[in-house]
Design an enzyme around this catalytic site. Structure first.
Site, PDB file in Angstrom:
ATOM      1  N   PHE A 185       7.564  -0.954   2.434  1.00  0.00           N
ATOM      2  CA  PHE A 185       6.969  -1.214   3.741  1.00  0.00           C
ATOM      3  C   PHE A 185       7.098   0.045   4.586  1.00  0.00           C
ATOM      4  O   PHE A 185       8.198   0.541   4.815  1.00  0.00           O
ATOM      5  CB  PHE A 185       7.618  -2.436   4.388  1.00  0.00           C
ATOM      6  CG  PHE A 185       7.303  -3.694   3.650  1.00  0.00           C
ATOM      7  CD1 PHE A 185       6.113  -4.360   3.876  1.00  0.00           C
ATOM      8  CD2 PHE A 185       8.163  -4.171   2.667  1.00  0.00           C
ATOM      9  CE1 PHE A 185       5.789  -5.500   3.149  1.00  0.00           C
ATOM     10  CE2 PHE A 185       7.849  -5.298   1.935  1.00  0.00           C
ATOM     11  CZ  PHE A 185       6.660  -5.970   2.173  1.00  0.00           C
ATOM     12  N   LYS A 186       5.955   0.542   4.996  1.00  0.00           N
ATOM     13  CA  LYS A 186       5.872   1.845   5.672  1.00  0.00           C
ATOM     14  C   LYS A 186       6.078   1.673   7.174  1.00  0.00           C
ATOM     15  O   LYS A 186       5.296   1.004   7.851  1.00  0.00           O
ATOM     16  CB  LYS A 186       4.520   2.490   5.387  1.00  0.00           C
ATOM     17  CG  LYS A 186       4.451   3.941   5.792  1.00  0.00           C
ATOM     18  CD  LYS A 186       3.159   4.559   5.297  1.00  0.00           C
ATOM     19  CE  LYS A 186       3.131   6.041   5.599  1.00  0.00           C
ATOM     20  NZ  LYS A 186       1.859   6.660   5.158  1.00  0.00           N
TER      21      LYS A 186
END
Length: 386
Positions: A185-186
């Protein structure tokens, strides 16, 4: 980060030409990133040299080299193994009605659960979550590595909002049978984003921190246990004279971006942090040679093609030097100030004006893309037969 990157590891859609999607990592950070690990067994240095190889063979024995620009027609040259799904990608998909991912977006807009929301903001947020996950799930079928999903940049200063968003996305991925180990998850590297990363990693959820322009951000991200830390190279330091960190690098005769990657690598390895380091927006072969040994190097196709076309003899291959290593990291000296246990106060005082400005600019760009997706979905909804 490759964000797949086959280990416990971006890239913005720069253009859509004809019926091809073009993706680039440049300094503008939004993205679909494909990494090309599949070909690595063929380009790793062999234990027995039988003749000339290429510079790509040689450098790939030190770092994982991944393309930052991919046209679907180029998959044979640089087969992808990982991807990042983002608001920018959704905009690109919607501009190409017959792309293989368009059905994933249409299915999100037809989702009965989302359509139950009478509140338009909740309905659009639901559509966006479903679209990201549907596209991410399709990508997970195409690549063997991890899929990184962009977290809404409008939550960048809301730790609990980021965590809730990631949990929501994880639930949706679970419904389409994409396991957590295939996901990253960026998250933007604000203090709140780094705190969210720390809490998520403590749950076993892998995070990918971006918009890192200062050592304080990088060190705090490493202390938080982020799975991947991404640092952009490029010429971002040119217009930020007066920033102490940049000025110090220039005084030493170093490029500030390269110096930040080197320092961060040494910090991670000297003090035993688990993070993998990704150097993105490589400008030329010299940048790449200067970073050999870092976990991941994202390079443009023109650099990769040049490396692939440059033949080296076995003797020349061994002239390539690993610039970054755990051994060299052990000898690197950090100041007491740099070795603090980062908290919000020390972080805020240490992040220089360049990082503050660049972070704000990146967040504005991401937020604008998220707004544009919602505006577009509002126009596309309801789709036929809903």
């Amino acid at each position: 980060m490759s964000v797949s990157l086959q280990s416990p590891p971006s890239s913005a859609i720069s253009s859509f030409q004809g019926r091809k999607l073009r993706f680039s990592n440049g300094s503008a950070p939004s993205n679909l990133l494909f990494s090309s690990r599949r070909s690595l067994p063929l380009i790793r240095a062999s234990a027995v040299d039988t003749g000339p190889t290429t510079e790509l063979d040689a450098v790939s024995s030190f770092s994982e080299i991944v393309p930052d620009t991919v046209i679907f027609d180029d998959f044979e040259r640089f087969p992808p193994t990982a991807a990042t799904v983002s608001s920018a990608l959704l905009l690109g998909i919607c501009s190409l009605p017959d792309t293989i991912f368009r059905n994933a977006v249409d299915m999100a807009l037809a989702d009965s659960e989302c359509n139950k929301h009478e509140n338009s903001e909740l309905r659009l947020s639901c559509f966006c979550n479903k679209a990201l996950v549907n596209v991410g799930a399709d990508l997970a079928k195409l690549v063997p590595g991890r899929v990184s999903t962009e977290v809404d940049a409008r939550l960048a200063y809301d730790t609990h909002g980021i965590i809730r968003k990631v949990h929501d996305l994880l639930k949706l991925y679970d419904r389409v049978d994409v396991p957590p180990e295939r996901l990253l998850f960026k998250i933007p590297s604000t203090w709140q984003g780094i705190e969210a990363s720390r809490l998520l990693e403590s749950e076993g959820i892998q995070t990918h921190l971006t918009f890192v322009y200062s050592f304080a951000q990088a060190a705090a991200a490493a202390q938080a246990g982020a799975s991947v830390i991404q640092i952009l190279l490029g010429d971002w330091s040119r217009n930020h004279s007066g920033d102490p960190e940049i000025e110090a690098a220039l005084k030493r005769g170093e490029d500030p971006g390269l110096a930040l990657v080197t320092k961060t690598y040494n910090y991670i390895h000297k003090y035993g942090h688990k993070s993998k380091l990704m150097a993105a927006a490589v400008r030329n072969k010299q940048d790449l040679f200067s970073l050999l040994g870092v976990d991941y190097i994202i390079a443009p196709l023109k650099v990769l093609q040049s490396l692939k076309e440059s033949v080296t003899t076995p003797e020349e291959k061994y002239s390539f030097v690993r610039r970054l290593s755990p051994q060299s990291a052990a000898k690197y000296n950090f100041s007491e100030v740099e070795l603090v246990k980062w908290d919000q106060l020390t972080f805020a005082s240490a992040v220089g004006p360049a990082a503050v400005e660049l972070l704000a600019g990146g967040l504005d760009g991401y937020a604008n893309q998220a707004n544009r997706v919602e505006e577009l979905f509002a126009k596309l909804w309801p789709p036929p037969n809903v």
